[in-house]
Design an enzyme around this catalytic site. Sequence first.
Site, short mmCIF file in Angstrom:
data_model
loop_
_atom_site.label_atom_id
_atom_site.label_comp_id
_atom_site.label_asym_id
_atom_site.label_seq_id
_atom_site.Cartn_x
_atom_site.Cartn_y
_atom_site.Cartn_z
CB CYS A 83 -64.90 -86.08 -89.42
SG CYS A 83 -65.65 -84.98 -88.21
CG HIS A 129 -61.87 -85.68 -86.24
ND1 HIS A 129 -62.18 -85.08 -87.45
CD2 HIS A 129 -61.14 -86.77 -86.54
CE1 HIS A 129 -61.64 -85.79 -88.44
NE2 HIS A 129 -61.01 -86.82 -87.92
CG HIS A 160 -59.72 -89.41 -90.01
ND1 HIS A 160 -59.36 -88.14 -89.67
CD2 HIS A 160 -58.56 -90.02 -90.36
CE1 HIS A 160 -58.05 -87.99 -89.78
NE2 HIS A 160 -57.54 -89.13 -90.20
#
Length: 183
Positions: free
Chosen positions: A80, A132, A144
């Site tokens: 990510c 994240h 993502h």
Amino acid sequence: MTFLQPNFRTAQLARSAVLAFSLLAGSAWSAEAPPPEQNAQVSKLQSISNHASELAMQAMGMLGIHYKYGGSTPESGLDCSGLVRHIFKETWGLILPRTSVEISHVGKHVDKDDLQPGDLVFYNTLRKGFSHVGIYLGDRKFIHSPSAGGQVRIESMDIAYWKKRFNGGRRISEPEQDFPPVK
């Protein structure tokens, strides 16, 4: 059923086509010229908006790239933060910090209802805050690199999983003021 994973060159071509289309669409604007003081403000706002749109379009070119923990290039895979770092480096020439937690300290806080394309969105996915990160695309969607076995993809922020894990948004609005360019 077999899915073709786009190669890096195909992704670059798709990104270029989207950018060309948006530039052509943007040149079709017509209106009376605003007063000089408004013209400068509008020009600065358009510049910021164009930079943010470039981030979102560059990210769209990464769709289908496979997830790799610690990955930092499309050829080898991206995690990510690797995705976000790659997009900012390629689009603005900026090198962001390596982890999502470190990236969460960059730029300015943005409320969920004020997110704009190109803003960063953060989630608590590992039972710790800001574990994240993704790039907001507009219309309550973000892009993502999810997790092992996954690929870069677009998700809705309204899905229950993401809704309850949202940690916040950040905006890096003027690249030249937040970081020095990559050398």
